[in-house]
Write an enzyme that holds these catalytic residues in place. Structure first.
Site, short mmCIF file in Angstrom:
data_model
loop_
_atom_site.label_atom_id
_atom_site.label_comp_id
_atom_site.label_asym_id
_atom_site.label_seq_id
_atom_site.Cartn_x
_atom_site.Cartn_y
_atom_site.Cartn_z
N ASP A 38 0.82 -1.21 0.00
CA ASP A 38 0.00 0.00 0.00
C ASP A 38 0.85 1.26 0.00
O ASP A 38 2.03 1.25 0.39
CB ASP A 38 -0.89 0.04 1.25
CG ASP A 38 -2.00 -0.99 1.23
OD1 ASP A 38 -2.05 -1.80 0.29
OD2 ASP A 38 -2.81 -0.99 2.17
N HIS A 90 3.59 -2.43 3.07
CA HIS A 90 3.67 -1.08 2.51
C HIS A 90 4.99 -0.92 1.75
O HIS A 90 6.04 -1.31 2.25
CB HIS A 90 3.60 -0.02 3.62
CG HIS A 90 2.27 0.03 4.31
ND1 HIS A 90 1.89 -0.89 5.25
CD2 HIS A 90 1.22 0.89 4.17
CE1 HIS A 90 0.66 -0.60 5.69
NE2 HIS A 90 0.23 0.47 5.04
#
Length: 275
Positions: free
Chosen positions: A76, A223
């Protein structure tokens, strides 16, 4: 099939409404009881927003089917010209591919990174146009518009048509579900996460967390960039160990469309929908 959490929400909503009507009809509203039940209902509603895998408000894909020795590593908050490229470099010599949930505003700033992700055989997905912490409170039309803006940035840079969307923070509400449906994308959650989006998280903590939950069919949330690009998420440095863990367990990371057996290409999000 309706989830147990959705059944609980519908039952509690119906019960609270019936109690209020009964009290009003008798002219003896029990404000203390109604207040207590309202607080409980509010807590239930909030839980559904914060825990999307409960599917309180609609379908959320949080894992794939087991049996194929495949998982999906997902990243992400990118793209970022430095940290995303480090992820790509770590994955390049391996058999593993990932899914990148990108932000539209960053995609417009770094289209070259998007093209590198796409050219490397990874899947591009959407994380919204901006990392809006109030996303779950927006009207469904606003949710759709946000998704379509982000999708346009990805398609302009790469020609790829994103099929998947993970809301900022993962928060999911009634309007989120409806907005996603209007945009024509699939709502994605996770079944394993490294909690690497927090500054100061150690590589060891990320690896230990994923190790405890990693098994066939998992969707792993990591992430490749920080929300504000102000630090390097620990998963970037942890990735070689995570790849080794996959290999030790005989698992292969694939793009979400492969894990979920969905077509890699589909119509542009929202192209034939009206809000």
């Amino acid at each position: 099939m309706t989830s147990p959490a959705r059944v609980s929400l519908l039952a509690s909503t119906t019960g609270l409404g019936a109690l209020a009507l009964h009290a009003a009809a008798r002219g003896e509203p029990s404000l203390a009881v109604i207040g207590a039940l309202s607080l409980g209902w509010g807590a239930l509603v909030t839980t559904g927003v914060l825990l999307p895998w409960l599917e309180m408000y609609g379908r959320v894909v949080s894992r794939g089917l087991a049996g194929s020795a495949r998982v999906a590593l997902t990243f992400d908050d990118g793209p970022h010209p430095v940290t995303t490229r480090r992820v790509l470099e770590a994955l390049a010599p391996t058999r593993h591919r990932a899914t990148f949930f990108v932000l539209g505003e960053k995609a417009r700033r770094h289209p070259d990174v998007l093209r590198e992700i796409h050219a490397s055989g990874h899947t591009l997905a959407l994380h919204g146009d901006s990392h809006d912490w109030l996303h779950s409170f927006r009207w469904s039309s606003s949710v759709r518009a946000d998704i379509v803006r982000a999708a346009a940035a990805v398609e302009a840079a790469t020609g790829a048509r994103p099929r998947f969307f993970r809301p900022p923070l993962g928060h999911t509400s009634v309007t989120t579900v409806r907005g996603v449906r209007l945009a024509g994308v699939t709502l994605i959650g996770w079944s394993s996460r490294g909690f690497d989006g927090m500054q100061g998280r150690s590589v060891e903590a990320v690896v230990a967390r994923v190790r405890r939950t990693l098994e066939d069919g998992e969707i792993v949330m990591l992430h490749d960039a920080a929300e504000h690009d102000d630090f390097e998420p620990a998963s970037v440095r942890a990735l070689p160990q995570l790849v080794a863990l996959l290999d030790q367990r005989g698992l292969r990371s694939v793009g979400l469309e492969a894990l979920l057996d969905e077509p890699a290409q589909a119509s542009s999000p929202g192209a034939s929908q009206k809000s």
